[in-house]
Design an enzyme around this catalytic site. Structure first.
Site, PDB file in Angstrom:
ATOM      1  N   HIS A   1       0.862  -1.190   0.000  1.00 26.18           N
ATOM      2  CA  HIS A   1       0.000   0.000   0.000  1.00 26.18           C
ATOM      3  C   HIS A   1       0.900   1.242   0.000  1.00 26.18           C
ATOM      4  O   HIS A   1       1.481   1.594   1.025  1.00 26.18           O
ATOM      5  CB  HIS A   1      -0.917   0.010   1.227  1.00 26.18           C
ATOM      6  CG  HIS A   1      -2.080   0.936   1.097  1.00 26.18           C
ATOM      7  ND1 HIS A   1      -3.335   0.579   1.504  1.00 26.18           N
ATOM      8  CD2 HIS A   1      -2.188   2.193   0.616  1.00 26.18           C
ATOM      9  CE1 HIS A   1      -4.177   1.584   1.287  1.00 26.18           C
ATOM     10  NE2 HIS A   1      -3.481   2.586   0.760  1.00 26.18           N
ATOM     11  N   MET A   2       1.018   1.877  -1.151  1.00 29.06           N
ATOM     12  CA  MET A   2       1.946   3.008  -1.260  1.00 29.06           C
ATOM     13  C   MET A   2       1.527   4.139  -0.323  1.00 29.06           C
ATOM     14  O   MET A   2       0.348   4.323  -0.038  1.00 29.06           O
ATOM     15  CB  MET A   2       2.074   3.487  -2.704  1.00 29.06           C
ATOM     16  CG  MET A   2       0.927   4.260  -3.324  1.00 29.06           C
ATOM     17  SD  MET A   2       0.733   6.005  -2.838  1.00 29.06           S
ATOM     18  CE  MET A   2       2.349   6.647  -2.999  1.00 29.06           C
ATOM     19  N   HIS A   3       2.511   4.857   0.166  1.00 25.54           N
ATOM     20  CA  HIS A   3       2.263   6.007   1.034  1.00 25.54           C
ATOM     21  C   HIS A   3       3.461   6.943   0.982  1.00 25.54           C
ATOM     22  O   HIS A   3       4.581   6.519   0.724  1.00 25.54           O
ATOM     23  CB  HIS A   3       1.963   5.570   2.472  1.00 25.54           C
ATOM     24  CG  HIS A   3       2.992   4.647   3.058  1.00 25.54           C
ATOM     25  ND1 HIS A   3       3.066   3.301   2.716  1.00 25.54           N
ATOM     26  CD2 HIS A   3       3.994   4.869   3.938  1.00 25.54           C
ATOM     27  CE1 HIS A   3       4.070   2.747   3.387  1.00 25.54           C
ATOM     28  NE2 HIS A   3       4.650   3.678   4.124  1.00 25.54           N
ATOM     29  N   LEU A   4       3.186   8.201   1.192  1.00 27.12           N
ATOM     30  CA  LEU A   4       4.199   9.259   1.149  1.00 27.12           C
ATOM     31  C   LEU A   4       4.522   9.683   2.569  1.00 27.12           C
ATOM     32  O   LEU A   4       3.622  10.035   3.338  1.00 27.12           O
ATOM     33  CB  LEU A   4       3.665  10.453   0.352  1.00 27.12           C
ATOM     34  CG  LEU A   4       4.459  11.755   0.399  1.00 27.12           C
ATOM     35  CD1 LEU A   4       5.811  11.594  -0.293  1.00 27.12           C
ATOM     36  CD2 LEU A   4       3.667  12.881  -0.245  1.00 27.12           C
TER      37      LEU A   4
END
Length: 167
Positions: A121-124
């Site tokens: 789950h991509m996140h910044l």
């Protein structure tokens, strides 16, 4: 030898029921729980949300994630990608207003080998930085001292975000 007593930090290292289940994605379960204060979700948009990191590198360390469970920024639709960046701008403005950092680290770790704790789950990440914010603790004791409790940062950052949004 001197001891650094910080018993309030036990909340970070004692596994809670939902933290103990490593098969669950925090970027899916926490927004679905609809308990933003408990989960330190400071802002919700249409496609993305912003939450404080439970294990911060510095005060104000937060993450922005899409609601959609995708492993890479390349899989985001244009509207979601635009909102992700708009929330990054909002976060920087609010953190500047609240904490007056000298700079920021912004980053996306794609894949387990790149350091992603939740690689699917991509996140910044947004990490405020201050001139001279290093000290001997990480070097000598392998300990990072975070001076402000996460709940205080949550309340203050929510107010700062609202103030920035109001203009």
């Amino acid at each position: 030898m001197k001891n650094l007593w910080a018993p309030w930090r036990m909340a970070y290292i004692t596994p809670k029921e939902e933290q103990a289940r490593s098969d669950e994605c925090i970027f899916c379960t926490k927004p679905a729980a609809q308990d933003d204060a408990r989960n330190h979700i400071v802002y919700r948009g249409e496609h993305c949300f912003m939450m404080l990191n439970l294990y911060p590198y510095n005060n104000g360390h937060l993450m922005i994630a899409p609601y959609r469970h995708v492993p890479s920024i390349t899989e985001l639709e244009e509207t979601t990608l635009s909102e992700l960046m708009a929330q990054a701008q909002l976060a920087l403005r609010a953190l500047r207003r609240l904490m007056e950092p000298d700079g920021f680290n912004l980053g996306i770790n794609e894949g387990k080998v790149a350091g992603a704790g939740f690689a699917d789950h991509m996140h910044l990440h947004i990490v405020p930085r201050w001139q001279g914010d290093t000290n001997f603790m990480p070097v000598i004791a392998d300990v990072k001292v975070i001076p402000e409790h996460l709940d205080n940062v949550y309340r203050q950052l929510k107010e700062a975000i609202e103030a920035v949004r109001q203009g």
